[in-house]
Design an enzyme around this catalytic site. Structure first.
Site, PDB file in Angstrom:
ATOM      1  N   TRP A 180       0.860  -1.183   0.000  1.00 47.17           N
ATOM      2  CA  TRP A 180       0.000   0.000   0.000  1.00 47.17           C
ATOM      3  C   TRP A 180       0.894   1.230   0.000  1.00 47.17           C
ATOM      4  O   TRP A 180       1.785   1.351   0.837  1.00 47.17           O
ATOM      5  CB  TRP A 180      -0.935   0.054   1.218  1.00 47.17           C
ATOM      6  CG  TRP A 180      -1.628   1.382   1.246  1.00 47.17           C
ATOM      7  CD1 TRP A 180      -2.621   1.793   0.406  1.00 47.17           C
ATOM      8  CD2 TRP A 180      -1.324   2.500   2.091  1.00 47.17           C
ATOM      9  NE1 TRP A 180      -2.964   3.097   0.683  1.00 47.17           N
ATOM     10  CE2 TRP A 180      -2.194   3.557   1.706  1.00 47.17           C
ATOM     11  CE3 TRP A 180      -0.420   2.712   3.122  1.00 47.17           C
ATOM     12  CZ2 TRP A 180      -2.161   4.815   2.331  1.00 47.17           C
ATOM     13  CZ3 TRP A 180      -0.392   3.960   3.748  1.00 47.17           C
ATOM     14  CH2 TRP A 180      -1.266   4.989   3.351  1.00 47.17           C
ATOM     15  N   GLU A 221      -2.940  -2.888  -2.682  1.00 46.69           N
ATOM     16  CA  GLU A 221      -4.103  -2.327  -1.967  1.00 46.69           C
ATOM     17  C   GLU A 221      -4.483  -0.956  -2.521  1.00 46.69           C
ATOM     18  O   GLU A 221      -3.700  -0.014  -2.507  1.00 46.69           O
ATOM     19  CB  GLU A 221      -3.767  -2.202  -0.472  1.00 46.69           C
ATOM     20  CG  GLU A 221      -4.910  -1.623   0.356  1.00 46.69           C
ATOM     21  CD  GLU A 221      -4.591  -1.549   1.858  1.00 46.69           C
ATOM     22  OE1 GLU A 221      -3.473  -1.940   2.253  1.00 46.69           O
ATOM     23  OE2 GLU A 221      -5.451  -1.098   2.618  1.00 46.69           O
ATOM     24  N   LYS A 223      -6.981   2.573  -2.821  1.00 43.61           N
ATOM     25  CA  LYS A 223      -7.564   3.515  -1.865  1.00 43.61           C
ATOM     26  C   LYS A 223      -8.266   4.628  -2.621  1.00 43.61           C
ATOM     27  O   LYS A 223      -7.968   4.888  -3.793  1.00 43.61           O
ATOM     28  CB  LYS A 223      -6.453   4.079  -0.964  1.00 43.61           C
ATOM     29  CG  LYS A 223      -6.969   4.893   0.206  1.00 43.61           C
ATOM     30  CD  LYS A 223      -5.916   5.019   1.307  1.00 43.61           C
ATOM     31  CE  LYS A 223      -6.381   5.946   2.411  1.00 43.61           C
ATOM     32  NZ  LYS A 223      -5.509   5.950   3.571  1.00 43.61           N
ATOM     33  N   ASP A 254      -9.668  -2.944   1.050  1.00 42.36           N
ATOM     34  CA  ASP A 254      -9.803  -2.418   2.411  1.00 42.36           C
ATOM     35  C   ASP A 254     -11.179  -1.782   2.506  1.00 42.36           C
ATOM     36  O   ASP A 254     -11.548  -0.937   1.677  1.00 42.36           O
ATOM     37  CB  ASP A 254      -8.683  -1.398   2.675  1.00 42.36           C
ATOM     38  CG  ASP A 254      -8.718  -0.825   4.088  1.00 42.36           C
ATOM     39  OD1 ASP A 254      -9.791  -0.333   4.499  1.00 42.36           O
ATOM     40  OD2 ASP A 254      -7.676  -0.848   4.763  1.00 42.36           O
ATOM     41  N   HIS A 257     -11.678   1.987   2.062  1.00 39.60           N
ATOM     42  CA  HIS A 257     -11.055   2.651   0.922  1.00 39.60           C
ATOM     43  C   HIS A 257     -11.991   2.891  -0.258  1.00 39.60           C
ATOM     44  O   HIS A 257     -11.557   2.879  -1.404  1.00 39.60           O
ATOM     45  CB  HIS A 257      -9.827   1.853   0.475  1.00 39.60           C
ATOM     46  CG  HIS A 257      -8.706   1.920   1.461  1.00 39.60           C
ATOM     47  ND1 HIS A 257      -7.446   1.462   1.212  1.00 39.60           N
ATOM     48  CD2 HIS A 257      -8.660   2.435   2.715  1.00 39.60           C
ATOM     49  CE1 HIS A 257      -6.673   1.663   2.264  1.00 39.60           C
ATOM     50  NE2 HIS A 257      -7.397   2.246   3.189  1.00 39.60           N
ATOM     51  N   HIS A 281      -8.778  -6.249   3.919  1.00 38.80           N
ATOM     52  CA  HIS A 281      -8.483  -5.485   5.126  1.00 38.80           C
ATOM     53  C   HIS A 281      -9.838  -5.145   5.713  1.00 38.80           C
ATOM     54  O   HIS A 281     -10.499  -4.203   5.284  1.00 38.80           O
ATOM     55  CB  HIS A 281      -7.687  -4.205   4.810  1.00 38.80           C
ATOM     56  CG  HIS A 281      -6.212  -4.421   4.797  1.00 38.80           C
ATOM     57  ND1 HIS A 281      -5.296  -3.408   4.665  1.00 38.80           N
ATOM     58  CD2 HIS A 281      -5.482  -5.566   4.940  1.00 38.80           C
ATOM     59  CE1 HIS A 281      -4.073  -3.911   4.722  1.00 38.80           C
ATOM     60  NE2 HIS A 281      -4.163  -5.219   4.873  1.00 38.80           N
ATOM     61  N   ASP A 289     -12.168   7.115   6.057  1.00 37.85           N
ATOM     62  CA  ASP A 289     -11.382   5.902   6.316  1.00 37.85           C
ATOM     63  C   ASP A 289     -10.814   5.950   7.727  1.00 37.85           C
ATOM     64  O   ASP A 289      -9.611   6.045   7.937  1.00 37.85           O
ATOM     65  CB  ASP A 289     -10.248   5.835   5.275  1.00 37.85           C
ATOM     66  CG  ASP A 289      -9.377   4.605   5.444  1.00 37.85           C
ATOM     67  OD1 ASP A 289      -9.886   3.592   5.953  1.00 37.85           O
ATOM     68  OD2 ASP A 289      -8.198   4.670   5.066  1.00 37.85           O
ATOM     69  N   ASP A 291     -10.805   3.789  10.226  1.00 38.33           N
ATOM     70  CA  ASP A 291     -10.223   2.578  10.816  1.00 38.33           C
ATOM     71  C   ASP A 291     -10.716   2.288  12.227  1.00 38.33           C
ATOM     72  O   ASP A 291      -9.937   1.926  13.117  1.00 38.33           O
ATOM     73  CB  ASP A 291      -8.680   2.656  10.778  1.00 38.33           C
ATOM     74  CG  ASP A 291      -8.135   2.493   9.373  1.00 38.33           C
ATOM     75  OD1 ASP A 291      -8.321   1.404   8.796  1.00 38.33           O
ATOM     76  OD2 ASP A 291      -7.533   3.446   8.842  1.00 38.33           O
ATOM     77  N   ASP A 321      -7.646  -4.451   9.588  1.00 37.40           N
ATOM     78  CA  ASP A 321      -6.961  -3.160   9.540  1.00 37.40           C
ATOM     79  C   ASP A 321      -7.792  -2.113  10.283  1.00 37.40           C
ATOM     80  O   ASP A 321      -8.651  -1.471   9.693  1.00 37.40           O
ATOM     81  CB  ASP A 321      -6.723  -2.736   8.082  1.00 37.40           C
ATOM     82  CG  ASP A 321      -5.817  -1.511   7.989  1.00 37.40           C
ATOM     83  OD1 ASP A 321      -5.350  -1.029   9.035  1.00 37.40           O
ATOM     84  OD2 ASP A 321      -5.572  -1.039   6.859  1.00 37.40           O
TER      85      ASP A 321
HETATM   86  C1  RNT Z   1      -3.915   2.748   4.754  1.00 33.31           C
HETATM   87  C2  RNT Z   1      -4.049   1.307   4.436  1.00 33.31           C
HETATM   88  C3  RNT Z   1      -2.962   0.422   4.947  1.00 33.31           C
HETATM   89  C4  RNT Z   1      -2.525   0.748   6.350  1.00 33.31           C
HETATM   90  C5  RNT Z   1      -1.561  -0.247   6.930  1.00 33.31           C
HETATM   91  C6  RNT Z   1      -0.915   0.247   8.175  1.00 33.31           C
HETATM   92  O1  RNT Z   1      -5.013   3.477   4.433  1.00 33.31           O
HETATM   93  O2  RNT Z   1      -5.287   0.840   4.848  1.00 33.31           O
HETATM   94  O3  RNT Z   1      -3.365  -0.902   4.842  1.00 33.31           O
HETATM   95  O4  RNT Z   1      -3.613   0.897   7.226  1.00 33.31           O
HETATM   96  O5  RNT Z   1      -0.681  -0.633   5.971  1.00 33.31           O
HETATM   97 ZN    ZN Z   2      -5.603  -1.281   4.706  1.00 27.50          ZN
END
Ligand code: RNT
Ligand code: ZN
Length: 413
Positions: A180, A221, A223, A254, A257, A281, A289, A291, A321
């Site tokens: 990523w 990955e 985003k 993810d 994302h 993720h 985003d 998390d 994640d």
């Molecule tokens: C960031 C991504 C990525 C990170 C990690 C720490 O937006 O989601 O996966 O969260 O690599």
């Molecule tokens: Zn991620």
């Protein structure tokens, strides 16, 4: 009759075998992310925040400050999670007295992790770290206009593939190395194409060394945006869907994302027609985003249901994640990971054949009645049985364990 036997009978009435569901759950590993334990700081002794638009907020006591503390916290977390799982390690979590720059890292800088994982019988996954570094301060790495900066990050990426492949070889199953990059721009670019060409070429160089797929699997990955890169993300979903399809890498989805109203679960069946393997993720975006720690909510249940209904468990690597620094970090790991498992269990306990029959006969009334009535089935009795068989706590005694551990780590300075 015990709670379990009575529940088992109720599922059997719908044609569902709870023993099969439990067996499948037992053999479905979840790759737990190391970065929930220390707010995505890592052990490079660099000051400052992660950058790249990712940010843990909160100051709850107990953050792991050293690799030993992080490993102790992980051991505790795994002891409260049923089943055998994996650890997803980021390159900035190296454990060494040396201070290699990102383009100098080697397996030996991670030796304590590898030894520990082996002892604990935990398989490792890996990630290059393309953020929290002065050469990433402009939020451009593999897509940077300067060739020297791109080369630095390409070398970092190559080293992580080498390390991941050595780890995979030693552990006897592939180590997933997930790429990523934060690359993007705060305001509207004039040229959206050149950075994408740079990213494509950099990835091609980074991925050019061949490795045995039994040891290493590459993932990319995508985003949508991040704080500071609101206008443009070089590695968008379309970019990486195309890349993974053409190059045969895993595609990492993810859940944070995408546009906030998109249904990520819906993407699995489409993506699975073009790419062989998927990395997830699992995360919880709130308005952005963010998390957040995953709840046992509709988005997670839908994800699990798609994995099971589309028969994708064998082709999907489930990674987590999320990071929250306002609550006990170990509790976040344990509850979040168990939520993913609970969602999988619920999906595995659905009478999918009957639901499918209703759907293919266009009997949407039956499908509707069933999906709603099934929500009352005693899922909790099956989960409790699973926890008992795996010798982990649930309910009030789980909360006590989590509290006890948190009061120990709260004393950290
Ligand atoms: C960031 C991504 C990525 C990170 C990690 C720490 O937006 O989601 O996966 O969260 O690599
Ligand atoms: Zn991620």
């Amino acid at each position: 009759m015990s709670d379990y036997n009575s529940a088992r009978q109720q599922f059997a009435d719908w044609g569902v075998d709870t023993e099969t569901a439990i067996e499948t759950l037992k053999t479905t590993p979840i790759s737990m992310h190391c970065w929930q334990g220390d707010d995505v700081v890592g052990f490079e002794n660099k000051s400052g925040s992660s950058g790249g638009g990712i940010q843990a907020t909160g100051n709850h006591p107990g953050r792991a400050r050293t690799p030993d503390e992080l490993r102790a916290d992980l051991e505790f977390a795994y002891s409260q999670i049923p089943g055998a799982h994996r650890l997803n390690l980021h390159a900035m979590y190296l454990d060494t007295d040396e201070s290699p720059d990102r383009d100098e890292i080697e397996l030996r800088h991670f030796a304590p992790w590898v030894g520990w994982a082996n002892e604990q019988n935990i398989a490792l996954d890996f990630n290059p770290t393309f953020f929290a570094h002065e050469k990433a301060d402009d939020n451009l790495t593999l897509a940077h206009p300067n060739q020297g900066i791109r080369d630095f990050w390409i070398e970092h990426g190559k080293r992580t593939r080498e390390i991941a492949s050595q780890i995979g070889d030693a552990q006897g199953n592939p180590c997933i190395n997930n790429i990523w990059v934060p690359d993007g721009m705060k305001d509207h670019p004039v040229d959206r194409m050149t950075p994408r060409k740079h990213l494509e070429n950099s990835l091609d160089s980074m991925l050019s060394d061949p490795f045995d797929g039994q040891h290493l699997l590459d993932a990319v990955e995508s985003k949508l945006f991040g704080i500071g890169v609101e206008a443009y993300t070089v590695g968008s979903h379309e970019f990486y869907l195309g890349y993974a399809t053409r190059k045969g890498t895993l595609l990492c989805l993810d859940m944070g994302h995408f546009h906030p109203t998109e249904n990520i679960a819906d993407k699995l069946s489409s993506v699975a027609l073009s790419v062989e393997k998927i990395l997830l993720h699992v995360s919880r975006p709130m308005r952005w985003d963010s998390d957040h720690v995953i709840l046992l909510d509709d988005s997670i249940l839908a994800m699990a249901q798609e994995l099971v209904a589309c028969d994708l468990l064998g082709r999907t690597h489930i990674g987590l994640d999320f990071f929250d620094a306002t609550i006990s970090r170990t509790a976040a790991w344990v509850i979040g990971t168990r939520n993913m498992q609970k969602a999988l269990l619920r999906a595995l306990l659905l009478p999918l054949d009957q639901l499918r029959t209703a759907e293919t006969s266009l009997d949407f009334t039956t499908r509707f009645m069933m999906t709603e009535e099934l929500k009352d089935l005693p899922f909790s009795a099956i989960w409790a049985e699973y926890c008992e068989r795996m010798d982990v706590k649930y309910g009030k005694s789980l909360l006590r364990e989590l509290d006890n551990y948190q009061s120990k780590v709260s004393k950290r300075g």
